[in-house]
Write a protein that holds these residues in place. Structure first.
Motif, mmCIF file in Angstrom:
data_model
loop_
_atom_site.group_PDB
_atom_site.id
_atom_site.type_symbol
_atom_site.label_atom_id
_atom_site.label_comp_id
_atom_site.label_asym_id
_atom_site.label_seq_id
_atom_site.Cartn_x
_atom_site.Cartn_y
_atom_site.Cartn_z
ATOM 1 N N THR A 1 37.051 68.364 -18.022
ATOM 2 C CA THR A 1 36.295 69.172 -17.064
ATOM 3 C C THR A 1 35.686 68.304 -15.962
ATOM 4 O OG1 THR A 1 35.812 70.749 -18.831
ATOM 5 C CG2 THR A 1 34.462 70.906 -16.837
ATOM 6 N N VAL A 2 35.152 67.150 -16.324
ATOM 7 C CA VAL A 2 34.598 66.234 -15.321
ATOM 8 C C VAL A 2 35.702 65.781 -14.369
ATOM 9 C CG1 VAL A 2 33.618 63.923 -14.971
ATOM 10 C CG2 VAL A 2 32.615 65.457 -16.675
ATOM 11 N N ASP A 3 36.848 65.401 -14.916
ATOM 12 C CA ASP A 3 37.944 64.945 -14.063
ATOM 13 C C ASP A 3 38.454 66.054 -13.143
ATOM 14 O OD1 ASP A 3 37.778 62.383 -15.050
ATOM 15 O OD2 ASP A 3 39.416 62.613 -16.482
ATOM 16 N N ILE A 4 38.506 67.277 -13.646
ATOM 17 C CA ILE A 4 38.905 68.413 -12.798
ATOM 18 C C ILE A 4 37.873 68.623 -11.688
ATOM 19 C CG2 ILE A 4 39.195 70.927 -12.754
ATOM 20 C CD1 ILE A 4 40.539 70.641 -15.552
ATOM 21 N N GLY A 5 36.605 68.476 -12.015
ATOM 22 C CA GLY A 5 35.554 68.605 -11.001
ATOM 23 C C GLY A 5 35.676 67.556 -9.912
ATOM 24 N N VAL A 6 35.952 66.305 -10.304
ATOM 25 C CA VAL A 6 36.107 65.229 -9.326
ATOM 26 C C VAL A 6 37.357 65.456 -8.477
ATOM 27 C CG1 VAL A 6 36.412 62.740 -9.038
ATOM 28 C CG2 VAL A 6 34.813 63.599 -10.751
ATOM 29 N N LEU A 7 38.441 65.905 -9.105
ATOM 30 C CA LEU A 7 39.652 66.233 -8.352
ATOM 31 C C LEU A 7 39.373 67.341 -7.337
ATOM 32 C CD1 LEU A 7 42.710 65.984 -7.820
ATOM 33 C CD2 LEU A 7 43.053 67.654 -9.665
ATOM 34 N N ALA A 8 38.616 68.346 -7.749
ATOM 35 C CA ALA A 8 38.274 69.448 -6.839
ATOM 36 C C ALA A 8 37.481 68.938 -5.635
ATOM 37 C CB ALA A 8 37.490 70.524 -7.584
ATOM 38 N N ILE A 9 36.561 68.013 -5.859
ATOM 39 C CA ILE A 9 35.788 67.432 -4.757
ATOM 40 C C ILE A 9 36.722 66.699 -3.794
ATOM 41 C CG2 ILE A 9 34.046 65.691 -4.150
ATOM 42 C CD1 ILE A 9 32.731 66.405 -6.926
ATOM 43 N N SER A 10 37.630 65.899 -4.366
ATOM 44 C CA SER A 10 38.565 65.138 -3.540
ATOM 45 C C SER A 10 39.468 66.062 -2.723
ATOM 46 C CB SER A 10 39.409 64.221 -4.426
ATOM 47 O OG SER A 10 40.287 63.454 -3.652
ATOM 48 N N LEU A 11 40.036 67.063 -3.383
ATOM 49 C CA LEU A 11 40.922 68.000 -2.671
ATOM 50 C C LEU A 11 40.152 68.798 -1.617
ATOM 51 C CD1 LEU A 11 43.165 69.268 -5.607
ATOM 52 C CD2 LEU A 11 43.829 67.756 -3.716
ATOM 53 N N ALA A 12 38.943 69.222 -1.939
ATOM 54 C CA ALA A 12 38.134 69.963 -0.961
ATOM 55 C C ALA A 12 37.860 69.097 0.268
ATOM 56 C CB ALA A 12 36.829 70.428 -1.594
ATOM 57 N N SER A 13 37.587 67.805 0.048
ATOM 58 C CA SER A 13 37.332 66.921 1.190
ATOM 59 C C SER A 13 38.563 66.807 2.080
ATOM 60 C CB SER A 13 36.868 65.539 0.713
ATOM 61 O OG SER A 13 37.939 64.730 0.253
ATOM 62 N N LEU A 14 39.750 66.824 1.478
ATOM 63 C CA LEU A 14 40.985 66.769 2.263
ATOM 64 C C LEU A 14 41.239 68.086 2.993
ATOM 65 C CD1 LEU A 14 43.114 64.808 -0.333
ATOM 66 C CD2 LEU A 14 42.562 64.020 1.989
ATOM 67 N N VAL B 1 44.364 62.824 -10.775
ATOM 68 C CA VAL B 1 45.406 63.603 -11.451
ATOM 69 C C VAL B 1 45.877 62.871 -12.709
ATOM 70 C CG1 VAL B 1 47.784 64.462 -11.245
ATOM 71 C CG2 VAL B 1 46.150 64.853 -9.384
ATOM 72 N N LEU B 2 46.062 61.560 -12.621
ATOM 73 C CA LEU B 2 46.470 60.784 -13.798
ATOM 74 C C LEU B 2 45.411 60.828 -14.900
ATOM 75 C CD1 LEU B 2 48.159 57.675 -12.156
ATOM 76 C CD2 LEU B 2 49.269 59.521 -13.423
ATOM 77 N N MET B 3 44.147 60.782 -14.509
ATOM 78 C CA MET B 3 43.075 60.874 -15.507
ATOM 79 C C MET B 3 43.098 62.234 -16.198
ATOM 80 S SD MET B 3 39.891 58.822 -13.832
ATOM 81 C CE MET B 3 40.265 58.695 -12.102
ATOM 82 N N ILE B 4 43.354 63.277 -15.433
ATOM 83 C CA ILE B 4 43.477 64.617 -16.018
ATOM 84 C C ILE B 4 44.661 64.652 -16.987
ATOM 85 C CG2 ILE B 4 44.086 67.017 -15.488
ATOM 86 C CD1 ILE B 4 42.364 66.673 -12.908
ATOM 87 N N ALA B 5 45.779 64.059 -16.585
ATOM 88 C CA ALA B 5 46.963 64.020 -17.456
ATOM 89 C C ALA B 5 46.641 63.293 -18.759
ATOM 90 C CB ALA B 5 48.132 63.353 -16.739
ATOM 91 N N ALA C 1 43.329 52.460 -16.215
ATOM 92 C CA ALA C 1 44.381 51.977 -15.321
ATOM 93 C C ALA C 1 44.397 52.762 -14.003
ATOM 94 C CB ALA C 1 45.740 52.074 -16.012
ATOM 95 N N ALA C 2 44.254 54.074 -14.081
ATOM 96 C CA ALA C 2 44.264 54.896 -12.863
ATOM 97 C C ALA C 2 43.083 54.552 -11.964
ATOM 98 C CB ALA C 2 44.242 56.379 -13.231
ATOM 99 N N ARG C 3 41.898 54.476 -12.552
ATOM 100 C CA ARG C 3 40.697 54.190 -11.760
ATOM 101 C C ARG C 3 40.758 52.789 -11.164
ATOM 102 N NH1 ARG C 3 36.647 55.849 -15.267
ATOM 103 N NH2 ARG C 3 36.995 57.915 -14.477
ATOM 104 N N ASN C 4 41.150 51.808 -11.961
ATOM 105 C CA ASN C 4 41.199 50.438 -11.455
ATOM 106 C C ASN C 4 42.308 50.248 -10.424
ATOM 107 O OD1 ASN C 4 39.006 49.812 -12.959
ATOM 108 N ND2 ASN C 4 40.100 48.614 -14.480
ATOM 109 N N SER C 5 43.416 50.939 -10.592
ATOM 110 C CA SER C 5 44.490 50.866 -9.594
ATOM 111 C C SER C 5 44.021 51.435 -8.260
ATOM 112 C CB SER C 5 45.727 51.621 -10.083
ATOM 113 O OG SER C 5 46.255 50.999 -11.227
ATOM 114 N N ALA D 1 45.304 58.271 -2.605
ATOM 115 C CA ALA D 1 45.467 57.366 -3.757
ATOM 116 C C ALA D 1 44.439 57.697 -4.839
ATOM 117 C CB ALA D 1 45.340 55.911 -3.315
ATOM 118 N N TRP D 2 43.197 57.934 -4.425
ATOM 119 C CA TRP D 2 42.167 58.318 -5.394
ATOM 120 C C TRP D 2 42.473 59.685 -6.001
ATOM 121 C CZ3 TRP D 2 38.726 55.628 -7.932
ATOM 122 C CH2 TRP D 2 38.346 54.380 -7.435
ATOM 123 N N THR D 3 42.978 60.601 -5.195
ATOM 124 C CA THR D 3 43.344 61.924 -5.699
ATOM 125 C C THR D 3 44.433 61.795 -6.760
ATOM 126 O OG1 THR D 3 42.721 62.897 -3.568
ATOM 127 C CG2 THR D 3 44.119 64.235 -5.018
ATOM 128 N N GLY D 4 45.406 60.930 -6.508
ATOM 129 C CA GLY D 4 46.442 60.669 -7.500
ATOM 130 C C GLY D 4 45.867 60.084 -8.779
#
Length: 192
Positions: free
Chosen positions: A80-93, A134-138, A160-164, A128-131
């Motif tokens: 749920t946290v990762d979906i929330g962060v993804l939503a913030i990122s997508l909304a900003s785009l 998505v990987l964290m959600i996966a 790995a996703a966050r550090n990349s 890149a952060w949005t990707g």
């Protein structure tokens, strides 16, 4: 230093989820988000969309667990946290104000911000952060729906996703500067 402050709430959340309840982890992370916002305000900087949005996500989910469903699994909380962060990122785009832009504008001079490649670099780094989100959600979905997957595999995917994405955030502006000669060298947090 800036990238540390950006990632501090998420690192704290991940660490606390290993040793304490989801409720405590969420409220502590919301508090850290608010502290980072306070530091920005104290320094005369803007309130960032990512920080404010994450404070809301952490606090709202913490309140949901405290008031409605205290038995929500740790995997579902992380998802749920990762979906929330993804939503913030997508909304900003979607609104054409990539969340990375607020950080970048505080790191560069006005001339750099006007360079043709600046906005493009901001969009690429935000994607890149949005990707990474998505990987964290996966990784979280894998932990929930694939029985027998070891706990560490979800943590490795998230780490790995966050550090990349963090590495890409520091590498890409330098790459553009080398390739084009005029792209923003210190365009993003943690790049100087």
């Amino acid at each position: 230093m800036t990238i540390f402050l950006i990632l501090a709430p998420f690192g704290s959340f991940a660490l606390l989820m290993l040793v304490t309840s989801a409720e405590i982890s969420l409220f502590a992370s919301a508090g850290i988000c608010l502290a980072v916002i306070g530091i920005d305000v104290y320094r005369g900087r803007s309130i960032k969309m990512l920080g404010a949005g994450c404070a809301v996500v952490f606090a709202a989910l913490g309140a949901y667990i405290a008031l409605i469903d205290p038995n929500l699994s740790h995997s579902v909380v992380k998802l749920t946290v990762d979906i929330g962060v993804l939503a913030i990122s997508l909304a900003s785009l979607v609104i054409r104000k990539p969340f990375v832009l607020q950080y970048a504008l505080e790191e560069v001079d006005a001339e750099t911000a006007k360079l043709p490649g600046f906005k493009k670099a901001i969009y690429i780094i935000t994607w890149a952060w949005t990707g990474a989100f998505v990987l964290m959600i996966a990784g979280n979905v894998l932990m929930i729906y694939v029985p027998g997957v070891p706990l560490w595999s979800g943590l490795v995917i998230a780490f790995a996703a966050r550090n990349s994405a963090a590495y890409f955030t520091t590498w890409y502006p330098q790459y553009r500067k080398t390739k084009y000669g005029s792209a923003p060298a210190n365009a993003l947090p943690g790049t100087h």
